[in-house]
Design a protein around this motif. Structure first.
Motif, PDB file in Angstrom:
ATOM      1  N   ILE A 249      45.055  42.415  39.004  1.00 40.74           N
ATOM      2  CA  ILE A 249      46.132  42.344  40.341  1.00 40.74           C
ATOM      3  C   ILE A 249      46.212  40.579  39.913  1.00 40.74           C
ATOM      4  O   ILE A 249      45.834  40.082  40.199  1.00 40.74           O
ATOM      5  CB  ILE A 249      45.394  42.389  41.321  1.00 40.74           C
ATOM      6  CG1 ILE A 249      45.258  44.477  41.521  1.00 40.74           C
ATOM      7  CG2 ILE A 249      46.260  41.992  42.367  1.00 40.74           C
ATOM      8  CD1 ILE A 249      44.686  44.711  42.590  1.00 40.74           C
ATOM      9  N   LYS A 250      47.777  40.881  38.794  1.00 44.67           N
ATOM     10  CA  LYS A 250      47.656  39.539  38.327  1.00 44.67           C
ATOM     11  C   LYS A 250      47.359  38.145  40.046  1.00 44.67           C
ATOM     12  O   LYS A 250      47.331  38.291  40.921  1.00 44.67           O
ATOM     13  CB  LYS A 250      49.157  38.992  37.681  1.00 44.67           C
ATOM     14  CG  LYS A 250      49.084  40.063  36.730  1.00 44.67           C
ATOM     15  CD  LYS A 250      50.062  39.620  36.111  1.00 44.67           C
ATOM     16  CE  LYS A 250      50.410  40.171  34.621  1.00 44.67           C
ATOM     17  NZ  LYS A 250      51.322  40.188  33.622  1.00 44.67           N
ATOM     18  N   LYS A 251      46.883  36.944  39.345  1.00 49.13           N
ATOM     19  CA  LYS A 251      46.786  36.113  40.099  1.00 49.13           C
ATOM     20  C   LYS A 251      46.677  34.694  40.008  1.00 49.13           C
ATOM     21  O   LYS A 251      46.380  34.055  38.875  1.00 49.13           O
ATOM     22  CB  LYS A 251      45.558  35.945  40.930  1.00 49.13           C
ATOM     23  CG  LYS A 251      45.440  34.843  42.402  1.00 49.13           C
ATOM     24  CD  LYS A 251      44.122  35.027  43.074  1.00 49.13           C
ATOM     25  CE  LYS A 251      44.145  33.637  43.604  1.00 49.13           C
ATOM     26  NZ  LYS A 251      42.448  33.679  44.427  1.00 49.13           N
ATOM     27  N   GLY A 252      48.305  33.775  40.121  1.00 50.32           N
ATOM     28  CA  GLY A 252      48.134  32.434  39.565  1.00 50.32           C
ATOM     29  C   GLY A 252      48.345  32.746  37.947  1.00 50.32           C
ATOM     30  O   GLY A 252      49.456  32.605  37.390  1.00 50.32           O
ATOM     31  N   LYS A 253      47.381  31.839  37.862  1.00 53.22           N
ATOM     32  CA  LYS A 253      47.320  31.142  36.191  1.00 53.22           C
ATOM     33  C   LYS A 253      46.289  31.995  35.027  1.00 53.22           C
ATOM     34  O   LYS A 253      45.515  31.314  34.287  1.00 53.22           O
ATOM     35  CB  LYS A 253      47.178  29.451  35.463  1.00 53.22           C
ATOM     36  CG  LYS A 253      48.365  29.202  36.198  1.00 53.22           C
ATOM     37  CD  LYS A 253      46.860  26.731  36.434  1.00 53.22           C
ATOM     38  CE  LYS A 253      48.259  25.845  36.608  1.00 53.22           C
ATOM     39  NZ  LYS A 253      48.100  24.906  36.529  1.00 53.22           N
ATOM     40  N   SER A 254      46.098  33.056  36.076  1.00 53.99           N
ATOM     41  CA  SER A 254      45.182  34.449  35.337  1.00 53.99           C
ATOM     42  C   SER A 254      45.760  34.526  33.572  1.00 53.99           C
ATOM     43  O   SER A 254      44.929  34.640  32.566  1.00 53.99           O
ATOM     44  CB  SER A 254      44.911  35.566  36.166  1.00 53.99           C
ATOM     45  OG  SER A 254      46.450  36.205  35.608  1.00 53.99           O
ATOM     46  N   THR A 888      37.994  37.622  45.711  1.00 56.81           N
ATOM     47  CA  THR A 888      38.941  36.674  45.434  1.00 56.81           C
ATOM     48  C   THR A 888      40.529  37.432  44.647  1.00 56.81           C
ATOM     49  O   THR A 888      40.738  35.879  44.725  1.00 56.81           O
ATOM     50  CB  THR A 888      38.162  35.445  45.340  1.00 56.81           C
ATOM     51  OG1 THR A 888      37.682  34.891  43.961  1.00 56.81           O
ATOM     52  CG2 THR A 888      37.313  35.004  46.717  1.00 56.81           C
ATOM     53  N   ASN A 889      39.821  37.884  43.089  1.00 59.49           N
ATOM     54  CA  ASN A 889      40.715  38.113  42.291  1.00 59.49           C
ATOM     55  C   ASN A 889      40.416  36.256  41.734  1.00 59.49           C
ATOM     56  O   ASN A 889      41.724  36.082  40.916  1.00 59.49           O
ATOM     57  CB  ASN A 889      41.763  38.085  42.990  1.00 59.49           C
ATOM     58  CG  ASN A 889      42.422  39.252  41.871  1.00 59.49           C
ATOM     59  OD1 ASN A 889      41.933  39.696  40.818  1.00 59.49           O
ATOM     60  ND2 ASN A 889      43.965  39.268  41.577  1.00 59.49           N
ATOM     61  N   THR A 890      39.833  35.809  41.410  1.00 59.51           N
ATOM     62  CA  THR A 890      39.739  34.737  40.063  1.00 59.51           C
ATOM     63  C   THR A 890      39.127  34.929  39.478  1.00 59.51           C
ATOM     64  O   THR A 890      37.917  34.938  38.883  1.00 59.51           O
ATOM     65  CB  THR A 890      39.195  33.301  41.551  1.00 59.51           C
ATOM     66  OG1 THR A 890      39.497  32.713  42.579  1.00 59.51           O
ATOM     67  CG2 THR A 890      39.157  32.171  40.559  1.00 59.51           C
ATOM     68  N   TYR A 891      39.913  34.921  38.219  1.00 65.79           N
ATOM     69  CA  TYR A 891      39.873  35.420  37.026  1.00 65.79           C
ATOM     70  C   TYR A 891      38.870  34.597  36.823  1.00 65.79           C
ATOM     71  O   TYR A 891      38.567  32.540  36.986  1.00 65.79           O
ATOM     72  CB  TYR A 891      40.325  35.355  36.170  1.00 65.79           C
ATOM     73  CG  TYR A 891      41.470  36.419  36.416  1.00 65.79           C
ATOM     74  CD1 TYR A 891      41.578  37.334  35.282  1.00 65.79           C
ATOM     75  CD2 TYR A 891      42.387  37.259  37.548  1.00 65.79           C
ATOM     76  CE1 TYR A 891      42.147  38.427  35.599  1.00 65.79           C
ATOM     77  CE2 TYR A 891      42.931  37.897  37.452  1.00 65.79           C
ATOM     78  CZ  TYR A 891      43.536  39.412  36.749  1.00 65.79           C
ATOM     79  OH  TYR A 891      43.978  40.072  36.608  1.00 65.79           O
ATOM     80  N   GLY A 902      39.219  40.025  36.563  1.00 60.25           N
ATOM     81  CA  GLY A 902      39.924  39.922  37.517  1.00 60.25           C
ATOM     82  C   GLY A 902      38.976  40.543  38.646  1.00 60.25           C
ATOM     83  O   GLY A 902      37.980  40.580  38.365  1.00 60.25           O
TER      84      GLY A 902
END
Length: 914
Positions: A249-254, A888-891, A902
């Motif tokens: 689940i993409k997030k920001g600059k992943s 938090t899905n922070t890669y 992720g």
């Protein structure tokens, strides 16, 4: 006569009744009224007993009259003694209690002892920990243990270590499953949990930090993990678990190239006690998901991105390691067209102009399909109450990726491990074999380079055409119109890349399959490892004979049959056999009114690759300061033979580049360093810039030999008031003949230094060798666990590791932050009939430097939170769990060149899991 016969029959019948009494019963939780499986029921002062099945029922047959006292015990419940006065079903209730400080371990000394009394640092995970964990895979729980480091190369490939030496595929960390070394025979390191226990079959897992060679062999310099599966006599019934989730689940600059993707994990276990003599279990697990893809585009040359550096070579870009100085092509162009001199001469005056071929990113090149299938069957037969025969087989197959000198895509690889064992009260005899099949493993770097050469050669000497001539022609044409060198370079790349097949296209797949289907020995990149391992071990416990102390001793024989057809070892003509012979003993004696426990362990090892045997020793002392408080001290002088990889590996990992062992068999027998000397790659780079032979620096390599470590540890463990468990420790280690890696090059067939100006004329090696300097590692750690009552539990641990006297000529794989900590808070049962439970964990790692064969750099800091909440369906013997990892899905990454990880969110249904 009839009356006499009747009397005799009645006497025998009454004797039979007296001799064969049956006790049955059911055990339940006194709070929730749930049945309690796997409870030990033992007749007091005997070895006769039973376990409750998955319905909480037990059955005992006794050969004496009533009354009889039985002892009911299970971790997490108060032990209870019950006097049975006559036949009939018994309904027994056990009171739940805290397990804090009550865990027992075996791996620290091969004797059963309480964890807090262990002479060395040891961490433990039990069945109940797994059930309440937010991790959908027990193997990933290990990263939250004190002092543990992990590298996640892919979803199915996680490498574990302790005390700092952390890399993907660690040959100095031992993983043992039910007494069997779990390593892949050719690679010499365990491939995650591929042939480990399935999710539902883990009884307990123990991790020994630091050197453990005295008990588990020379592979254990960085630690040992011992896993024990569930005994089918004890754990009975059908259990199943289904997990379905979503990741990517993409997030920001992943920079995650995939979109939301499903995750599936299905596990089944069936354990059956057929009768008092025979039991079996069958385990099956299948996992499928879209893998995390490595997507680091950082330039390994440190000169900007692909638009700023014509020689750009990204960390996870494959094929761009092919590069060349285009000055010879510029000179050729000027010779053919002298009018170009005003354009070319200023360029030549600037020095070398390195240009790399255009590479492929990992996504689209390597498969993103992560799969793992595991199956296990075990059969146990009690020849008599104190002698048991065991036969088992475990098979694993799947797809995974691991990092080393490049990325290796293990595709449809197979591993099998098969055991036969006799296990008695005081001894065991165990024989097992491990068999490896590398399947269609792809070596990412050289495969991509050969794909590029297949669709358009870098240079074809027969025609004078190729990628580089086309690039130079377009470069000069663009510069002639006024473009800068950099702008012209980018246009030239577009021109030369015409016809380049897109990753995943039919043409690309055809070329990849063709190249990856040809063995490395025949010019392709097929990794063909069919190595095997054979092991026999005999151990005897002499304690009942010597009386004054606890004494065990054992013998071990191991044979590696290395069979890679030349793709991993120099075994193209025939397999290479490497044998190891070992003997060990461990003695423990309690003195000072049993307040002080002294122990000594010795191990003798001989490896047929090396002339001299080695002896490893460990001495330890544990002093009971007061009740439930212990000080421990240990010293170990441990030797480690170089692994087969460190001694014999010769694997193509790039164009004219090999990952290499350091044995004389390779150095002089294959690479001919005695005739064509080795120079450091750094000095070769300098020579290519200056063309001054004085810049070439010789590097002397000798036959690799065993490394050793002198390790000291001091620790303190205490259970305070039954509610607070603390453990603190410090360690200091001195390494001699430390094995690291160095990059060198030679030019087989010539000693002319100008050969180093032509990449096709010299070969690079990343070689294992012994450093001359002593290396020191030291660190400290602490953990606190608090029982907050009502099943609430809080835990925190902190650890710190340092390397002193670093040898800058070596790649030492000391890849760990200077400190790290983990926090856990949860509850195992609250609400009506304790149906609800939850658990949360947090892992923090500051930024740290990471070295690996194909790249090095900084791993960014990370704080990862995992959580789950569960609800039990008591009547259905089921649990529903809703959870997530990295919620938090922070890669984040835990290894340089490894994939960014992720969040993964899931729901689990578990039936009859205990």
């Amino acid at each position: 006569m009839l009356r006499t016969t009747t009397t005799i029959i009645l006497i025998f019948l009454s004797f039979g009744v007296y001799a064969q009494q049956v006790i049955t019963g059911n055990i339940r939780n006194s709070v929730t009224k749930e049945v309690v499986p796997a409870v030990s029921i033992l007749i007091k002062d005997t070895q006769l007993g039973d376990y409750t099945n998955d319905q909480g029922n037990f059955r005992l047959t006794i050969r004496k009259g009533f009354p009889v006292t039985i002892i009911c015990s299970s971790l997490g419940f108060e032990t209870k003694e019950i006097v049975i006065t006559g036949p009939g079903p018994q309904r027994i209730e056990l009171l739940p209690v805290s397990v804090l400080g009550k865990e027992v371990v075996v791996s620290a000394s091969r004797f059963v002892q309480k964890k807090i009394e262990s002479p060395v640092t040891i961490e433990r995970i039990g069945t109940k920990d797994i059930i309440n964990s937010p991790q959908p895979n027990y193997y990933n729980m290990i990263q939250g243990l004190k002092g543990v480091d992990v590298t996640t190369s892919s979803m199915m490939f996680t490498t574990i270590t302790t005390r700092g030496f952390n890399t993907s595929g660690n040959t100095n960390f031992t993983q043992i499953v039910d007494g069997m070394d779990n390593q892949a025979p050719g690679l010499n390191f365990p491939i995650g949990a591929v042939i480990g226990l399935t999710e539902l079959d883990v009884d307990n897992l123990e991790v020994l930090s630091g050197a453990s060679s005295a008990l588990y062999g020379s592979r254990g310099l960085n630690g040992t993990m011992v896993m024990t599966g569930k005994d089918p006599f004890k754990y009975q019934g059908l259990s199943a678990q289904i997990t379905q989730g979503v990741n990517h689940i993409k997030k920001g600059k992943s920079n995650d190239p995939l979109g939301p993707s499903p995750y599936y994990d299905w596990t089944v276990r069936w354990g059956k006690k057929v009768n008092d003599k025979f039991a079996f279990k069958i385990n099956v697990q299948y996992t499928q998901a879209k893998d995390w893809m490595a997507s680091d585009t950082t330039n390994t040359r440190g000169l900007g991105g692909p638009l700023q550096d014509p020689g750009y070579n990204g960390v996870n870009i494959y094929g761009s390691n092919t590069n060349a100085d285009i000055n010879p092509f510029l000179e050729g162009a000027m010779a053919q067209v002298p009018e170009l001199a005003p354009l070319i001469e200023p360029l030549l005056a600037e020095g070398r102009h390195v240009v790399a071929r255009t590479g492929y990113p990992e996504y689209g090149y390597l498969s993103s399909d992560a799969q793992l299938f595991k199956a296990n069957a075990e059969f146990r037969y009690k020849i008599k109450p104190t002698l048991e025969a065991i036969v088992s087989g475990t098979y694993g197959q799947g797809n995974a990726v691991y990092s080393n000198d490049t990325r290796y895509a293990l595709t449809r690889f197979h591993l099998g491990q098969y055991r036969a064992e006799l296990k008695a009260q005081h001894w065991f005899l165990r024989a097992y074999t491990s068999r490896e099949n590398s399947g269609r493993t792809i070596i990412a770097g050289p495969t991509a380079q050969l794909i590029n050469e297949a669709w358009k050669p870098s240079y074809d000497g027969r025609t004078g055409d190729g990628w580089y001539p086309q690039y130079v022609g377009a470069l000069l044409e663009s510069m002639s119109t006024g473009d800068s060198y950099l702008d012209a370079s980018n246009k030239a790349r577009v021109f030369a890349d015409q016809g380049m097949p897109a990753a995943g296209s039919p043409q690309f797949l055809r070329l990849k399959d063709s190249i990856a289907g040809i063995p490395t020995s025949q010019g392709g990149t097929l990794f063909t490892d069919r190595s095997r391992l054979f092991n026999t071990e005999l151990q005897y416990n002499f304690t009942h004979l010597v009386h004054f102390a606890e004494l065990i001793a054992g013998l071990n024989y191991r044979l590696y049959r290395l069979d890679s057809k030349g793709s991993l070892f120099p075994d193209i003509k025939s397999p290479i056999d490497v044998a190891e012979y070992s003997a060990y003993a461990h003695l423990t004696k309690k003195v000072a009114h049993d307040k002080l426990s002294l122990a000594a362990a010795f191990r003798y090892d001989k490896n047929t690759l090396f002339a001299k045997p080695r002896v490893t020793t460990r001495v330890s002392a544990v002093f009971e300061v007061n009740k439930e408080s212990f000080i421990r001290f240990s010293y170990q002088n441990a030797y480690s033979y170089p692994s087969n990889i460190q001694a014999l590996q010769s694997t193509l990992v790039d164009y004219n580049t090999y990952a290499s062992g350091g044995s004389d068999r390779l150095l002089n027998g294959v690479y001919q360093f005695d005739k064509y000397p080795a120079y450091t790659v750094q000095s070769v780079d300098s020579f290519q810039r200056t063309q001054n032979p004085a810049d070439l620096k010789l590097f002397q390599l000798n036959d690799i030999k065993p490394q050793s470590v002198d390790a000291f540890e001091l620790g303190y463990s205490s259970l305070i008031g039954g509610k607070v468990l603390i453990d603190v420790l410090g360690y200091y280690s001195t390494w001699k003949n430390f094995i690291g890696y160095v990059n060198v090059a030679n030019s087989p067939g010539t000693t002319d230094p100008t050969a180093f100006l032509d990449r096709s004329q010299y070969i690079q090696y990343n070689i294992a060798y012994n450093g001359a300097e002593k290396v020191n590692t030291y660190g400290y750690a602490a953990s606190v666990g608090v029982d907050l009552s009502h099943h609430f539990m809080g835990k925190v641990n902190f650890s710190s590791d340092f390397l002193k006297n670093r040898n800058n000529s070596q790649v030492n794989n000391f890849n760990t932050p200077n400190y790290k900590f983990n926090v856990e808070f949860g509850n195992t049962g609250f609400g009506n009939k304790e149906r609800f439970s939850f658990n949360t964990t947090m892992r923090f790692r500051p930024a740290y430097f990471y070295q690996i064969g194909f790249a090095s750099g900084t791993v960014p800091a990370s704080a990862v939170i995992d959580a789950q909440v569960s609800y039990r369906l008591l009547q259905a013997h089921s649990t529903i769990k809703l959870g997530g990892t990295n919620i938090t899905n922070t890669y984040y990454r835990n290894g340089f060149g490894s994939p960014a990880i992720g969040g993964m969110y899931y729901i689990t249904y578990a039936y009859n899991v205990f």
